[in-house]
Design an enzyme around this catalytic site. Sequence first.
Site, mmCIF file in Angstrom:
data_model
loop_
_atom_site.group_PDB
_atom_site.id
_atom_site.type_symbol
_atom_site.label_atom_id
_atom_site.label_comp_id
_atom_site.label_asym_id
_atom_site.label_seq_id
_atom_site.Cartn_x
_atom_site.Cartn_y
_atom_site.Cartn_z
ATOM 1 N N ASP A 1 -96.488 34.376 78.579
ATOM 2 C CA ASP A 1 -97.053 34.874 79.831
ATOM 3 C C ASP A 1 -98.310 35.704 79.573
ATOM 4 O O ASP A 1 -98.429 36.363 78.539
ATOM 5 C CB ASP A 1 -95.999 35.720 80.553
ATOM 6 C CG ASP A 1 -96.356 35.959 82.006
ATOM 7 O OD1 ASP A 1 -97.167 35.194 82.563
ATOM 8 O OD2 ASP A 1 -95.816 36.922 82.597
ATOM 9 N N ARG B 1 -109.053 31.481 84.992
ATOM 10 C CA ARG B 1 -107.712 31.481 84.434
ATOM 11 C C ARG B 1 -107.517 30.385 83.387
ATOM 12 O O ARG B 1 -106.823 30.587 82.389
ATOM 13 C CB ARG B 1 -106.677 31.323 85.565
ATOM 14 C CG ARG B 1 -106.560 32.563 86.456
ATOM 15 C CD ARG B 1 -105.583 32.308 87.601
ATOM 16 N NE ARG B 1 -104.263 31.946 87.119
ATOM 17 C CZ ARG B 1 -103.326 32.827 86.766
ATOM 18 N NH1 ARG B 1 -103.589 34.143 86.833
ATOM 19 N NH2 ARG B 1 -102.153 32.426 86.350
ATOM 20 N N HIS C 1 -105.641 29.883 79.540
ATOM 21 C CA HIS C 1 -104.655 28.873 79.152
ATOM 22 C C HIS C 1 -105.084 28.136 77.885
ATOM 23 O O HIS C 1 -104.262 27.822 77.019
ATOM 24 C CB HIS C 1 -104.444 27.880 80.293
ATOM 25 C CG HIS C 1 -103.776 28.478 81.496
ATOM 26 N ND1 HIS C 1 -102.600 29.196 81.405
ATOM 27 C CD2 HIS C 1 -104.115 28.469 82.810
ATOM 28 C CE1 HIS C 1 -102.244 29.599 82.618
ATOM 29 N NE2 HIS C 1 -103.147 29.170 83.480
ATOM 30 N N THR D 1 -91.028 24.719 86.867
ATOM 31 C CA THR D 1 -90.931 23.976 88.113
ATOM 32 C C THR D 1 -91.590 24.745 89.260
ATOM 33 O O THR D 1 -91.990 24.148 90.261
ATOM 34 C CB THR D 1 -89.452 23.707 88.462
ATOM 35 O OG1 THR D 1 -88.707 24.937 88.385
ATOM 36 C CG2 THR D 1 -88.841 22.706 87.498
ATOM 37 N N ASN E 1 -94.410 26.493 88.858
ATOM 38 C CA ASN E 1 -95.853 26.563 88.627
ATOM 39 C C ASN E 1 -96.660 25.578 89.471
ATOM 40 O O ASN E 1 -97.886 25.688 89.562
ATOM 41 C CB ASN E 1 -96.189 26.351 87.151
ATOM 42 C CG ASN E 1 -95.847 27.535 86.279
ATOM 43 O OD1 ASN E 1 -95.642 27.408 85.075
ATOM 44 N ND2 ASN E 1 -95.758 28.731 86.874
ATOM 45 N N TRP E 2 -95.978 24.614 90.097
ATOM 46 C CA TRP E 2 -96.684 23.697 90.996
ATOM 47 C C TRP E 2 -97.257 24.440 92.207
ATOM 48 O O TRP E 2 -98.137 23.915 92.911
ATOM 49 C CB TRP E 2 -95.739 22.600 91.481
ATOM 50 C CG TRP E 2 -95.246 21.698 90.398
ATOM 51 C CD1 TRP E 2 -94.011 21.724 89.804
ATOM 52 C CD2 TRP E 2 -95.958 20.627 89.762
ATOM 53 N NE1 TRP E 2 -93.923 20.747 88.846
ATOM 54 C CE2 TRP E 2 -95.092 20.053 88.804
ATOM 55 C CE3 TRP E 2 -97.248 20.093 89.920
ATOM 56 C CZ2 TRP E 2 -95.476 18.974 88.001
ATOM 57 C CZ3 TRP E 2 -97.630 19.031 89.122
ATOM 58 C CH2 TRP E 2 -96.745 18.475 88.173
ATOM 59 N N ARG F 1 -90.606 37.634 75.733
ATOM 60 C CA ARG F 1 -91.529 37.450 76.860
ATOM 61 C C ARG F 1 -92.723 38.373 76.658
ATOM 62 O O ARG F 1 -92.570 39.576 76.450
ATOM 63 C CB ARG F 1 -90.885 37.755 78.201
ATOM 64 C CG ARG F 1 -91.912 37.548 79.328
ATOM 65 C CD ARG F 1 -91.351 37.600 80.702
ATOM 66 N NE ARG F 1 -92.395 37.237 81.662
ATOM 67 C CZ ARG F 1 -92.206 36.578 82.787
ATOM 68 N NH1 ARG F 1 -90.987 36.180 83.112
ATOM 69 N NH2 ARG F 1 -93.205 36.290 83.590
#
EC number: 2.5.1.-
Length: 242
Positions: free
Chosen positions: A20, A33, A37, A66, A68-69, A188
């Site tokens: 994250d 962003r 990535h 799921t 993140n769409w 995390r």
Amino acid sequence: MAPKDQAAGRGPRHVAIIMDGNGRWAQARGRPRLFGHHAGARRVREIVEACPDLGVKYLTIFAFSTENWKRTQVEVAGLMNLFRRYITKEAKALKEDGVRVRFIGDRVRLDKKLKALMDELEGLTAGNDRVHLTIALNYGGRDEVARATKRLAQDVAAGRLDPETVDEETLPKYLDTYVLPDPDLVIRTSGEARISNFLLWQSAYAEYEFIDTLWPDFTAEIFEGLVRNYGARERRYGGVKA
């Protein structure tokens, strides 16, 4: 039933990471962003390469959930393109480095080209055993359990499974991770202290580390420190020390 304990002082065999902070890392630098990535994807190689020396045999990373769409169409499209580029670019190195790659998650919604690349990479690295890298792509813990339960129910309906024999050892055989050991340590990054629907069943006895470092800044040295810290923890699985 609690998983088998590890020898005292032994590091984690399976580490799972919620990667994250890519977006915030990029925005702090005045960049889009997707820049973050791409930086995060480059960081993956360093962590994979660090695993053997630390005794980490299995590494599972949360690449796309799921949920993140719900992000902008531009970001989602950019991420899908990044996944295709990553697989194409890294396939040869992963093969040569002895890394076996698996993907978990629901592939139905992914485009045909990406799914074909995923299949190809899994086949290319199937004979490797130095590090087992599992990439969670379009993955959600609740979705995984729902899909597993559906398959289990189908086996019961077809007479292939006696419902009276179903116990807590049965469902894991239907999960995406059925060939993997449960994670010992879940990390995390980015300062958030939640598990975000990641490996819900599998992490029942995992140790957790929530750290402030954003994923693109997560180095092999930080990773090593967390792995070493794990060895100092006392794991009782609900019991008490004798």
